[in-house]
Design a protein around this motif. Structure first.
Motif, PDB file in Angstrom:
ATOM      1  N   ILE A 119       0.828  -1.201   0.000  1.00  0.00           N
ATOM      2  CA  ILE A 119       0.000   0.000   0.000  1.00  0.00           C
ATOM      3  C   ILE A 119       0.866   1.255   0.000  1.00  0.00           C
ATOM      4  O   ILE A 119       0.644   2.180  -0.796  1.00  0.00           O
ATOM      5  CB  ILE A 119      -0.958  -0.004   1.202  1.00  0.00           C
ATOM      6  CG1 ILE A 119      -1.822  -1.264   1.194  1.00  0.00           C
ATOM      7  CG2 ILE A 119      -1.838   1.247   1.178  1.00  0.00           C
ATOM      8  CD1 ILE A 119      -2.648  -1.433  -0.054  1.00  0.00           C
ATOM      9  N   TRP A 120       1.851   1.306   0.878  1.00  0.00           N
ATOM     10  CA  TRP A 120       2.726   2.486   0.907  1.00  0.00           C
ATOM     11  C   TRP A 120       3.489   2.647  -0.400  1.00  0.00           C
ATOM     12  O   TRP A 120       3.673   3.773  -0.870  1.00  0.00           O
ATOM     13  CB  TRP A 120       3.716   2.373   2.062  1.00  0.00           C
ATOM     14  CG  TRP A 120       3.135   2.792   3.383  1.00  0.00           C
ATOM     15  CD1 TRP A 120       1.869   3.253   3.616  1.00  0.00           C
ATOM     16  CD2 TRP A 120       3.795   2.785   4.642  1.00  0.00           C
ATOM     17  NE1 TRP A 120       1.695   3.538   4.950  1.00  0.00           N
ATOM     18  CE2 TRP A 120       2.858   3.259   5.608  1.00  0.00           C
ATOM     19  CE3 TRP A 120       5.068   2.423   5.065  1.00  0.00           C
ATOM     20  CZ2 TRP A 120       3.176   3.386   6.955  1.00  0.00           C
ATOM     21  CZ3 TRP A 120       5.387   2.535   6.411  1.00  0.00           C
ATOM     22  CH2 TRP A 120       4.449   3.022   7.347  1.00  0.00           C
ATOM     23  N   LYS A 121       3.907   1.542  -0.989  1.00  0.00           N
ATOM     24  CA  LYS A 121       4.646   1.637  -2.247  1.00  0.00           C
ATOM     25  C   LYS A 121       3.752   2.137  -3.365  1.00  0.00           C
ATOM     26  O   LYS A 121       4.176   2.957  -4.195  1.00  0.00           O
ATOM     27  CB  LYS A 121       5.218   0.259  -2.604  1.00  0.00           C
ATOM     28  CG  LYS A 121       6.114   0.285  -3.822  1.00  0.00           C
ATOM     29  CD  LYS A 121       6.747  -1.075  -4.061  1.00  0.00           C
ATOM     30  CE  LYS A 121       7.681  -1.042  -5.271  1.00  0.00           C
ATOM     31  NZ  LYS A 121       8.312  -2.362  -5.507  1.00  0.00           N
ATOM     32  N   ALA A 122       2.501   1.681  -3.397  1.00  0.00           N
ATOM     33  CA  ALA A 122       1.572   2.147  -4.428  1.00  0.00           C
ATOM     34  C   ALA A 122       1.216   3.612  -4.239  1.00  0.00           C
ATOM     35  O   ALA A 122       0.899   4.307  -5.208  1.00  0.00           O
ATOM     36  CB  ALA A 122       0.304   1.289  -4.417  1.00  0.00           C
ATOM     37  N   ALA A 123       1.272   4.092  -2.989  1.00  0.00           N
ATOM     38  CA  ALA A 123       0.862   5.464  -2.688  1.00  0.00           C
ATOM     39  C   ALA A 123       2.051   6.381  -2.443  1.00  0.00           C
ATOM     40  O   ALA A 123       1.891   7.453  -1.852  1.00  0.00           O
ATOM     41  CB  ALA A 123      -0.052   5.475  -1.459  1.00  0.00           C
ATOM     42  N   ARG A 124       3.242   6.006  -2.894  1.00  0.00           N
ATOM     43  CA  ARG A 124       4.431   6.783  -2.549  1.00  0.00           C
ATOM     44  C   ARG A 124       4.374   8.208  -3.082  1.00  0.00           C
ATOM     45  O   ARG A 124       4.816   9.148  -2.409  1.00  0.00           O
ATOM     46  CB  ARG A 124       5.692   6.066  -3.048  1.00  0.00           C
ATOM     47  CG  ARG A 124       5.748   5.796  -4.531  1.00  0.00           C
ATOM     48  CD  ARG A 124       7.019   5.002  -4.883  1.00  0.00           C
ATOM     49  NE  ARG A 124       7.102   4.694  -6.297  1.00  0.00           N
ATOM     50  CZ  ARG A 124       6.559   3.611  -6.857  1.00  0.00           C
ATOM     51  NH1 ARG A 124       5.912   2.742  -6.089  1.00  0.00           N
ATOM     52  NH2 ARG A 124       6.676   3.395  -8.144  1.00  0.00           N
ATOM     53  N   SER A 125       3.838   8.412  -4.294  1.00  0.00           N
ATOM     54  CA  SER A 125       3.743   9.779  -4.801  1.00  0.00           C
ATOM     55  C   SER A 125       2.748  10.596  -3.981  1.00  0.00           C
ATOM     56  O   SER A 125       2.951  11.793  -3.750  1.00  0.00           O
ATOM     57  CB  SER A 125       3.329   9.771  -6.268  1.00  0.00           C
ATOM     58  OG  SER A 125       2.065   9.147  -6.443  1.00  0.00           O
TER      59      SER A 125
END
Length: 279
Positions: free
Chosen positions: A185-191
């Protein structure tokens, strides 16, 4: 007049009023930017970044204020990102729909709109008065109180937008919920998380009131956060009230630097947020 004609008339009036309001807002913004550019652009030179606050009538720059602002904003964002991202993650992943989560969300929204001078007074009683001295660290903590709720709200919104299929796929493979959040989740939402940090930084970069109660200011160069520290907002406040023409010029230069930095950060944040919504 028929009902359809009345609706068209009301719609036309509403569109005209919206257009006038938009034109007024843009006009005020253009006037502010034009004033800053006309009064501050001519004063920008190499000395602004290489020399410290001058005595009246002497040449100088804003190096000590620029460095102080960057240090205190870095301290503030360090705390704001850690606390804000974790709290926003809890609200989105664990506290969504719970009564406790609703209370935390409400208090966070209240903190977003809290007057910055009250934050400065609170940190003064917390970190300045007990230790009998102003410091850049206290200023950074005050800025952290202002940036954290922005990061919390933005993080929660960004994580809520992530597809539930990502969570279900990770847990179906036997991963724990915490592992799915950290690695998927954090990787997908990094931007989006980067956008949260940029918006928080833009919120605190021009704050003056909390720094007057915490870091106080310093006319000399100081990179030690345990001592009083200069900042661009407090220097602008001091110089703008002065009758010295050279100090007034430096105040306009400092105001232009902060405005351009905030404008650039907001543009980058908007672009990243748009890319996050598209993905």
């Amino acid at each position: 007049m028929s009902r359809a004609a009345r609706r068209r008339a009301f719609n036309g009036i509403f569109v005209v009023l919206c257009g006038i309001a938009t034109a007024l807002a843009l006009g005020v913004l253009i006037m502010i930017l034009w004033t800053l550019l006309s009064k501050g652009l001519g004063g920008i030179d190499l000395m602004i970044f290489t020399q410290d606050q001058p005595a009246p009538g002497s040449p100088g720059g804003l190096r000590n204020a620029i460095v102080g602002s960057l240090i205190m904003c870095a301290i503030g964002m360090f705390f704001a990102l850690i606390i804000g991202i974790l709290a926003g993650t809890w609200l989105a992943e664990y506290g969504a729909g719970t009564r406790y989560g609703a209370v935390v969300r409400f208090l966070n929204d209240v903190l977003i709109s809290a007057p910055s001078i009250l934050i400065g007074l609170f940190v003064y009683e917390l970190l300045v008065a007990p230790f009998h001295g102003f410091s850049g660290f206290a200023g950074g903590v005050a800025l952290a109180f202002l940036a954290t709720p922005i990061v919390v709200r933005t993080t929660e919104d960004i994580l809520t937008l992530q597809p539930g299929a990502l969570r279900e796929a990770g847990m179906a493979l036997g991963a724990s919920r915490a592992f799915v959040i950290r690695r998927i989740i954090w990787k997908a939402a990094r931007s989006g998380l980067l956008t949260a940090g940029l918006l928080g930084f833009a919120r605190i970069s021009g704050e003056t009131a909390p720094l007057l109660f915490t870091s106080l200011g310093n006319q000399f160069y100081n990179a030690n956060p345990t001592q009083p520290m200069a900042s661009l907002p407090t220097t602008i406040f001091q110089f703008a009230l002065s009758a010295q023409e050279d100090w007034t010029r430096l105040a306009w230069v400092g105001a232009l630097l902060i405005t351009m930095a905030v404008l650039f950060i907001n543009i980058v944040g908007r672009v990243l947020a748009r890319e996050t919504h598209r993905s």
